[in-house]
Design a protein around this motif. Structure first.
Motif, PDB file in Angstrom:
ATOM      1  N   UNK A 197       0.824  -1.206   0.000  1.00 25.43           N
ATOM      2  CA  UNK A 197       0.000   0.000   0.000  1.00 25.43           C
ATOM      3  C   UNK A 197       0.857   1.254   0.000  1.00 25.43           C
ATOM      4  N   UNK A 198       1.946   1.237   0.765  1.00 25.99           N
ATOM      5  CA  UNK A 198       2.845   2.398   0.795  1.00 25.99           C
ATOM      6  C   UNK A 198       3.473   2.640  -0.570  1.00 25.99           C
ATOM      7  N   UNK A 199       3.847   1.562  -1.252  1.00 24.46           N
ATOM      8  CA  UNK A 199       4.360   1.707  -2.616  1.00 24.46           C
ATOM      9  C   UNK A 199       3.273   2.263  -3.540  1.00 24.46           C
ATOM     10  N   UNK A 200       2.061   1.734  -3.372  1.00 25.84           N
ATOM     11  CA  UNK A 200       0.931   2.228  -4.165  1.00 25.84           C
ATOM     12  C   UNK A 200       0.724   3.720  -3.935  1.00 25.84           C
ATOM     13  N   UNK A 201       0.743   4.133  -2.667  1.00 25.02           N
ATOM     14  CA  UNK A 201       0.516   5.538  -2.341  1.00 25.02           C
ATOM     15  C   UNK A 201       1.556   6.433  -3.014  1.00 25.02           C
ATOM     16  N   UNK A 202       2.808   6.005  -2.969  1.00 25.06           N
ATOM     17  CA  UNK A 202       3.876   6.794  -3.584  1.00 25.06           C
ATOM     18  C   UNK A 202       3.673   6.899  -5.102  1.00 25.06           C
ATOM     19  N   UNK A 203       3.353   5.767  -5.718  1.00 22.50           N
ATOM     20  CA  UNK A 203       3.135   5.744  -7.175  1.00 22.50           C
ATOM     21  C   UNK A 203       1.928   6.594  -7.547  1.00 22.50           C
ATOM     22  N   UNK A 204       0.838   6.393  -6.827  1.00 21.97           N
ATOM     23  CA  UNK A 204      -0.411   7.079  -7.160  1.00 21.97           C
ATOM     24  C   UNK A 204      -0.302   8.583  -6.936  1.00 21.97           C
ATOM     25  N   UNK A 205       0.276   8.992  -5.822  1.00 25.01           N
ATOM     26  CA  UNK A 205       0.396  10.421  -5.525  1.00 25.01           C
ATOM     27  C   UNK A 205       1.261  11.120  -6.564  1.00 25.01           C
ATOM     28  N   UNK A 206       2.273  10.419  -7.066  1.00 20.52           N
ATOM     29  CA  UNK A 206       3.179  11.007  -8.056  1.00 20.52           C
ATOM     30  C   UNK A 206       2.588  11.005  -9.461  1.00 20.52           C
ATOM     31  N   UNK A 207       1.984   9.885  -9.869  1.00 22.12           N
ATOM     32  CA  UNK A 207       1.609   9.713 -11.274  1.00 22.12           C
ATOM     33  C   UNK A 207       0.140   9.961 -11.599  1.00 22.12           C
ATOM     34  N   UNK A 208      -0.769   9.635 -10.679  1.00 28.01           N
ATOM     35  CA  UNK A 208      -2.197   9.793 -10.997  1.00 28.01           C
ATOM     36  C   UNK A 208      -2.568  11.245 -11.311  1.00 28.01           C
ATOM     37  N   UNK A 209      -2.098  12.244 -10.520  1.00 25.55           N
ATOM     38  CA  UNK A 209      -2.428  13.630 -10.882  1.00 25.55           C
ATOM     39  C   UNK A 209      -1.893  14.044 -12.254  1.00 25.55           C
ATOM     40  N   UNK A 210      -0.788  13.442 -12.677  1.00 23.81           N
ATOM     41  CA  UNK A 210      -0.263  13.740 -14.012  1.00 23.81           C
ATOM     42  C   UNK A 210      -1.177  13.142 -15.073  1.00 23.81           C
ATOM     43  N   UNK A 211      -1.637  11.910 -14.830  1.00 22.61           N
ATOM     44  CA  UNK A 211      -2.562  11.259 -15.767  1.00 22.61           C
ATOM     45  C   UNK A 211      -3.847  12.064 -15.909  1.00 22.61           C
ATOM     46  N   UNK A 212      -4.423  12.466 -14.785  1.00 16.55           N
ATOM     47  CA  UNK A 212      -5.675  13.223 -14.843  1.00 16.55           C
ATOM     48  C   UNK A 212      -5.443  14.620 -15.421  1.00 16.55           C
ATOM     49  N   UNK A 213      -4.285  15.204 -15.146  1.00 16.59           N
ATOM     50  CA  UNK A 213      -3.982  16.531 -15.689  1.00 16.59           C
ATOM     51  C   UNK A 213      -3.873  16.480 -17.206  1.00 16.59           C
ATOM     52  N   UNK A 214      -3.292  15.404 -17.749  1.00 15.49           N
ATOM     53  CA  UNK A 214      -3.229  15.290 -19.201  1.00 15.49           C
ATOM     54  C   UNK A 214      -4.619  15.303 -19.804  1.00 15.49           C
ATOM     55  N   UNK A 215      -5.529  14.541 -19.226  1.00 16.88           N
ATOM     56  CA  UNK A 215      -6.886  14.489 -19.757  1.00 16.88           C
ATOM     57  C   UNK A 215      -7.568  15.849 -19.660  1.00 16.88           C
ATOM     58  N   UNK A 216      -7.347  16.552 -18.551  1.00 15.17           N
ATOM     59  CA  UNK A 216      -7.955  17.873 -18.406  1.00 15.17           C
ATOM     60  C   UNK A 216      -7.354  18.884 -19.377  1.00 15.17           C
ATOM     61  N   UNK A 217      -6.029  18.891 -19.484  1.00 12.76           N
ATOM     62  CA  UNK A 217      -5.384  19.840 -20.394  1.00 12.76           C
ATOM     63  C   UNK A 217      -5.740  19.543 -21.848  1.00 12.76           C
ATOM     64  N   UNK A 218      -5.928  18.274 -22.179  1.00  7.86           N
ATOM     65  CA  UNK A 218      -6.276  17.928 -23.555  1.00  7.86           C
ATOM     66  C   UNK A 218      -7.714  18.309 -23.878  1.00  7.86           C
ATOM     67  N   UNK A 219      -8.658  17.894 -23.031  1.00  4.51           N
ATOM     68  CA  UNK A 219     -10.075  18.084 -23.335  1.00  4.51           C
ATOM     69  C   UNK A 219     -10.600  19.446 -22.882  1.00  4.51           C
TER      70      UNK A 219
ATOM     71  N   UNK B 123      -8.888  21.914 -21.709  1.00  6.60           N
ATOM     72  CA  UNK B 123      -7.954  22.990 -21.996  1.00  6.60           C
ATOM     73  C   UNK B 123      -7.750  23.196 -23.479  1.00  6.60           C
ATOM     74  N   UNK B 124      -6.911  22.364 -24.076  1.00  5.65           N
ATOM     75  CA  UNK B 124      -6.491  22.535 -25.462  1.00  5.65           C
ATOM     76  C   UNK B 124      -7.659  22.474 -26.448  1.00  5.65           C
ATOM     77  N   UNK B 125      -8.478  21.426 -26.355  1.00  7.16           N
ATOM     78  CA  UNK B 125      -9.602  21.290 -27.278  1.00  7.16           C
ATOM     79  C   UNK B 125     -10.701  22.311 -26.992  1.00  7.16           C
ATOM     80  N   UNK B 126     -10.940  22.609 -25.716  1.00 10.60           N
ATOM     81  CA  UNK B 126     -11.955  23.608 -25.368  1.00 10.60           C
ATOM     82  C   UNK B 126     -11.608  24.953 -25.996  1.00 10.60           C
TER      83      UNK B 126
END
Length: 309
Positions: free
Chosen positions: A135-157, A159-162
């Motif tokens: 779980x601690x490994x998961x937390x480190x991975x998720x906290x680092x990478x998940x916001x980047x994944x969601x940010x890409x989707x937001x910036x693409x749809x 942001x950029x496309x809007x």
């Protein structure tokens, strides 16, 4: 200058708006067609990958492409369009991190509370899944990478496309509709669709509309960035299931039959929870003139004439 008009601060060249979205959506479409034509069992493929690599490694490999995609989008916007990342993010002079954090913690706490209520009401639907070290490994991975994944989707749809569709259509409603539908369609190859059927697209497209509305009303991506990051991050940490895209070492494992409560899980967020959140955001940030901000026109700015097409 409103949020969509921020696109005029860069070099428009309308053809440019088809390159990055076209590549990304093309890959999503190709993946979906492969699943249909080859009759692939997505659940079986994911389970096999998780068994061979482990949940944390599988999660990393699922998220790293989004890191690359976000970097590519930022490069394209900054060096091909000549537009700043700040203007892609907000109509304000600088990114409002307080907005991002408010939205993040509001939805994080509310969604966690809903999980807790469901766990107390129907404990038979969950199994304890907590193991400290993974779980601690998961937390480190998720906290680092998940916001980047969601940010890409937001910036693409949102942001950029809007912005791109907005300056081409010269209105607000068309980019809202198109980006919301495309956002939903992007999820069509998810294992959740195979399990619950295409009715779940109501949730994905409805979420797209919700995020698009708060972006247009607030003249920036900040609230959408915070919400989306919280939605995926808290989901990854709190609950996993054998039929979801995120297979993680979460605290709980959902063992219920999702088809039995799918209508409730889809209808409640889109038609009850999201409207409540809109009310909360509108009161906090004093949104007014909803009709113009969602359906108004986008005026062509003189700055466009100074840009290289």
């Amino acid at each position: 200058m409103n949020y969509i008009q921020q696109a005029y601060t860069g070099k428009l060249g309308y053809w440019k708006y088809f390159v990055i979205p076209g590549l990304f959506l093309g890959m999503m479409l190709l993946q979906f067609l492969m699943i249909l034509v080859l009759d692939l069992d997505v659940d079986a493929i994911i389970k096999n990958e998780v068994a061979n690599k482990g949940k944390n490694r599988f999660l990393i490999e699922s998220l790293v492409p989004m890191v690359i995609a976000l970097a590519a989008l930022f490069f394209w916007v900054k060096y091909i369009h000549g537009q700043s990342i700040t203007s892609l993010t907000t109509a304000r002079k600088k990114i409002d991190w307080k907005r991002i954090l408010f939205s993040f913690f509001l939805w994080g706490l509310l969604s966690s509370g809903l999980v807790l209520i469901d766990y107390v009401a129907t404990p038979e639907n969950y199994l304890p899944n907590f193991e400290l070290e993974p779980f601690l490994y998961l937390a480190a991975i998720a906290i680092l990478l998940v916001p980047i994944q969601t940010s890409f989707e937001e910036y693409l749809f949102r942001g950029y496309l809007m912005q791109g569709i907005g300056v081409m259509a010269k209105n607000r409603w068309l980019p809202l509709v198109i980006t919301s539908v495309l956002f939903g369609v992007m999820h069509i190859a998810n294992p959740e669709v195979g399990k619950l059927g295409y009715f779940i697209m109501v949730y994905y497209i409805g979420t797209g509309f919700f995020l698009g509305i708060i972006t247009l009303m607030d003249e920036g991506l900040e609230l959408a960035l915070g919400f989306h990051a919280a939605n995926n991050l808290f989901t990854a940490l709190l609950v996993t299931a054998d039929w979801t895209a995120f297979q993680t070492h979460s605290i709980l494992k959902d063992v219920s039959d999702p088809t039995e409560s799918s209508i409730f899980q889809i209808v409640l967020p889109v038609f009850v929870i999201f409207p409540i959140l809109l009310i909360i955001f509108s009161k906090r940030y004093q949104w007014t003139n909803w009709k113009d901000k969602l359906f108004g026109t986008i005026e062509k700015l003189e700055i466009e004439a100074e840009q290289t097409k």
